[in-house]
Design a protein around this motif. Structure first.
Motif, short mmCIF file in Angstrom:
data_model
loop_
_atom_site.label_atom_id
_atom_site.label_comp_id
_atom_site.label_asym_id
_atom_site.label_seq_id
_atom_site.Cartn_x
_atom_site.Cartn_y
_atom_site.Cartn_z
N ILE A 50 0.95 -1.08 0.05
CA ILE A 50 -0.01 -0.07 -0.06
C ILE A 50 0.94 1.19 -0.06
N GLN A 51 0.73 2.07 -1.04
CA GLN A 51 1.57 3.38 -1.12
C GLN A 51 0.69 4.48 -1.54
N SER A 52 -0.66 4.34 -2.00
CA SER A 52 -1.45 5.55 -2.54
C SER A 52 -2.05 6.22 -1.19
N ALA A 53 -2.33 7.66 -1.30
CA ALA A 53 -3.06 8.28 -0.16
C ALA A 53 -4.22 7.62 0.20
N GLU A 54 -4.82 7.04 -0.77
CA GLU A 54 -6.21 6.23 -0.36
C GLU A 54 -5.99 5.22 0.40
N GLY A 55 -4.96 4.33 -0.15
CA GLY A 55 -4.58 2.96 0.59
C GLY A 55 -4.19 3.15 2.03
N GLU A 57 -4.92 5.81 3.82
CA GLU A 57 -6.13 6.16 4.69
C GLU A 57 -7.05 5.04 5.54
N LYS A 58 -7.15 3.88 4.43
CA LYS A 58 -7.57 2.73 4.85
C LYS A 58 -6.92 2.02 5.80
N VAL A 59 -5.45 2.07 5.67
CA VAL A 59 -4.71 1.17 6.53
C VAL A 59 -4.96 2.13 8.02
N ALA A 60 -4.87 3.49 7.87
CA ALA A 60 -4.96 4.16 9.25
C ALA A 60 -6.53 3.79 9.64
N LYS A 61 -7.54 3.53 9.06
CA LYS A 61 -8.82 3.38 9.60
C LYS A 61 -8.77 1.88 10.21
N ALA A 62 -8.22 0.93 9.38
CA ALA A 62 -7.81 -0.52 10.29
C ALA A 62 -7.25 -0.47 11.52
N ALA A 71 3.87 6.62 7.63
CA ALA A 71 4.64 5.65 7.02
C ALA A 71 4.13 5.91 5.47
N LYS A 72 5.09 6.13 4.78
CA LYS A 72 4.66 6.15 3.30
C LYS A 72 4.40 4.86 2.28
#
Length: 176
Positions: A50-55, A57-62, A71-72
């Motif tokens: 996962i490297q996209s801003a959208e992805g 954000e999903k990681v942060a949500k999880a 992390a980038k």
């Protein structure tokens, strides 16, 4: 650098610079994960980068963490539970062991590449499954945050002199 030196250099990084990881460094990290031993060489790891801003954000949500430690790059380490070795004596499926080895190899290669990392277990697997459309047989086991560490986040290798128990407290010979 020898392995002990590399192990002492590695530390959990929770704050990263706003700088992307070069593709060749990411490839070296993923290759280290590919080389990791797994039970009966089943290689059940399925790594989602996962490297996209959208992805992210999903990681942060999880993670229930608004910035996912800045992390980038985050690697979501999943196991194909249909392709894991099962111990015959008790039916124990070893995907968490396999993915722990894979994640460790990647984490150590990240250190070798001059990157910081953070092994994350604190995430909601159902959110990961839903947000990243995991197949039913893929189990999210861990996440590995990667990036260039902010200098203040790096810990001294000498910390192991005081932060780790001596071998006399953790190693036993022949019997407990």
């Amino acid at each position: 650098m020898n392995f002990t030196g590399l192990a002492k250099k590695r530390c959990s990084i929770r704050s990263y610079q706003d700088k992307a990881i070069e593709p060749e460094k990411l490839q070296a990290i993923l290759e280290a994960g590919r080389l990791a031993p797994t039970g009966k060489n089943h290689q059940p790891q399925r790594l989602l980068v996962i490297q996209s801003a959208e992805g992210l954000e999903k990681v942060a949500k999880a993670m229930h963490n608004a910035n996912a430690y800045t992390a980038k790059t985050v690697i979501i380490a999943c196991a194909d539970v249909d392709d894991c070795w099962i111990r015959s004596f008790d039916g124990h499926r070893i995907e968490e062991i396999d993915l722990s080895i894979v994640t460790t190899y990647m984490m150590m290669e990240a250190t070798e590449q001059g990157l910081g990392s953070l092994w994350v277990e604190r995430f909601d697997p159902e959110i990961v499954r839903e947000e990243f459309h995991l197949p039913e047989n893929y189990a999210p086991v861990s996440m590995l945050c990667l990036g260039y560490a902010n200098p203040e986040a790096v810990k001294s290798p000498e910390r192991y002199d005081t932060e780790r128990k001596p071998l006399t407290e953790t190693v036993f010979y022949e019997s407990f």
